[in-house]
Design a protein around this motif. Structure first.
Motif, short mmCIF file in Angstrom:
data_model
loop_
_atom_site.label_atom_id
_atom_site.label_comp_id
_atom_site.label_asym_id
_atom_site.label_seq_id
_atom_site.Cartn_x
_atom_site.Cartn_y
_atom_site.Cartn_z
N PRO A 1 0.84 -1.21 0.00
CA PRO A 1 0.00 0.00 0.00
C PRO A 1 0.87 1.26 0.00
CG PRO A 1 -0.68 -1.52 1.73
CD PRO A 1 0.61 -2.05 1.16
N ILE B 1 -10.08 5.41 -5.02
CA ILE B 1 -8.97 4.77 -5.73
C ILE B 1 -7.94 4.32 -4.70
CG2 ILE B 1 -7.15 5.02 -7.47
CD1 ILE B 1 -9.96 5.26 -8.61
N GLN B 2 -7.61 3.04 -4.73
CA GLN B 2 -6.58 2.49 -3.85
C GLN B 2 -5.26 2.44 -4.61
OE1 GLN B 2 -8.07 -1.33 -2.65
NE2 GLN B 2 -9.67 -0.44 -1.36
N ASN C 1 -9.93 0.86 -8.69
CA ASN C 1 -11.09 1.74 -8.65
C ASN C 1 -12.24 1.02 -7.95
OD1 ASN C 1 -13.16 3.54 -9.03
ND2 ASN C 1 -13.11 3.46 -11.27
N THR C 2 -12.58 1.45 -6.74
CA THR C 2 -13.67 0.84 -6.00
C THR C 2 -14.99 1.58 -6.22
OG1 THR C 2 -13.21 2.15 -4.01
CG2 THR C 2 -12.10 0.00 -4.20
N ASN D 1 -4.05 4.52 2.02
CA ASN D 1 -3.66 4.34 0.62
C ASN D 1 -4.84 4.51 -0.34
OD1 ASN D 1 -4.95 1.82 1.21
ND2 ASN D 1 -3.85 0.91 -0.50
N GLU D 2 -5.88 5.22 0.09
CA GLU D 2 -7.05 5.42 -0.76
C GLU D 2 -7.44 6.89 -0.80
OE1 GLU D 2 -11.67 3.92 -1.27
OE2 GLU D 2 -10.29 2.78 -0.03
N ARG D 3 -7.77 7.34 -2.01
CA ARG D 3 -8.27 8.70 -2.19
C ARG D 3 -9.39 8.65 -3.23
NH1 ARG D 3 -4.32 13.48 -3.94
NH2 ARG D 3 -3.42 12.98 -1.92
N SER E 1 -9.01 -2.93 -11.65
CA SER E 1 -7.67 -2.52 -11.28
C SER E 1 -6.81 -2.43 -12.53
CB SER E 1 -7.06 -3.50 -10.28
OG SER E 1 -6.78 -4.73 -10.90
#
Length: 148
Positions: free
Chosen positions: A40, A54-55, A75-76, A49-51, A103
């Motif tokens: 991560p 997006i991880q 992309n979640t 590690n996510e914004r 991903s």
């Protein structure tokens, strides 16, 4: 008859829970980039590690004699996104498109511009301090937007 019903019910429950338990890092792992290689990427001082859905993951490797950092984006979100970044003020902005719930990861030899943009050579032959400065610049100039 009752035993068949219980077996089918158990199999269905097992199938349903296995879909929810899958992590996209492991689901989308490849032979050349196994899941355990990805670390991560802390995007700030909080270590997350996510914004914006997006991880971010990375690992250091080598491509054709050059030290590189492969980046993996997951992309979640339920929609596609456009991610843009810049490695320094003298470099142009780079964009990557990621489909919904997918991903994308950098690779050595690819003709896909999205994948090419996830193999970073800016860190080659840099000190740890220089690498940290580049990383900070990238994160401070990172934009993520929904694709309409």
């Amino acid at each position: 008859m009752k035993a068949s019903f219980y077996i089918i019910t158990c199999l269905l429950l097992l199938k349903i829970t296995s879909f929810k338990a899958q992590n996209l890092v492991f689901k989308e792992a490849t032979l050349s980039h196994p899941a355990e290689l990805w670390k991560p990427v802390a995007l700030g001082t909080n270590g997350v590690n996510e914004r914006d859905g997006i991880q971010f993951y990375s690992f250091d490797s080598e491509c054709n004699g050059t030290n590189v950092v492969f980046v993996k984006l997951i992309n979640t979100n339920p929609y596609a996104v456009l991610l843009s970044y810049q490695t320094s003020c003298s470099q142009p902005r780079v964009s990557v498109t990621i489909a919904s719930q997918k991903s994308l990861e950098g690779q050595c030899s690819s003709t896909d511009p999205n994948i090419q943009n996830l193999t970073l050579t800016a860190f080659d032959n840099k000190s740890q301090q220089e690498k940290q400065e580049i990383q900070n610049y990238i994160f401070s100039h990172l934009t993520i937007s929904k694709i309409q």
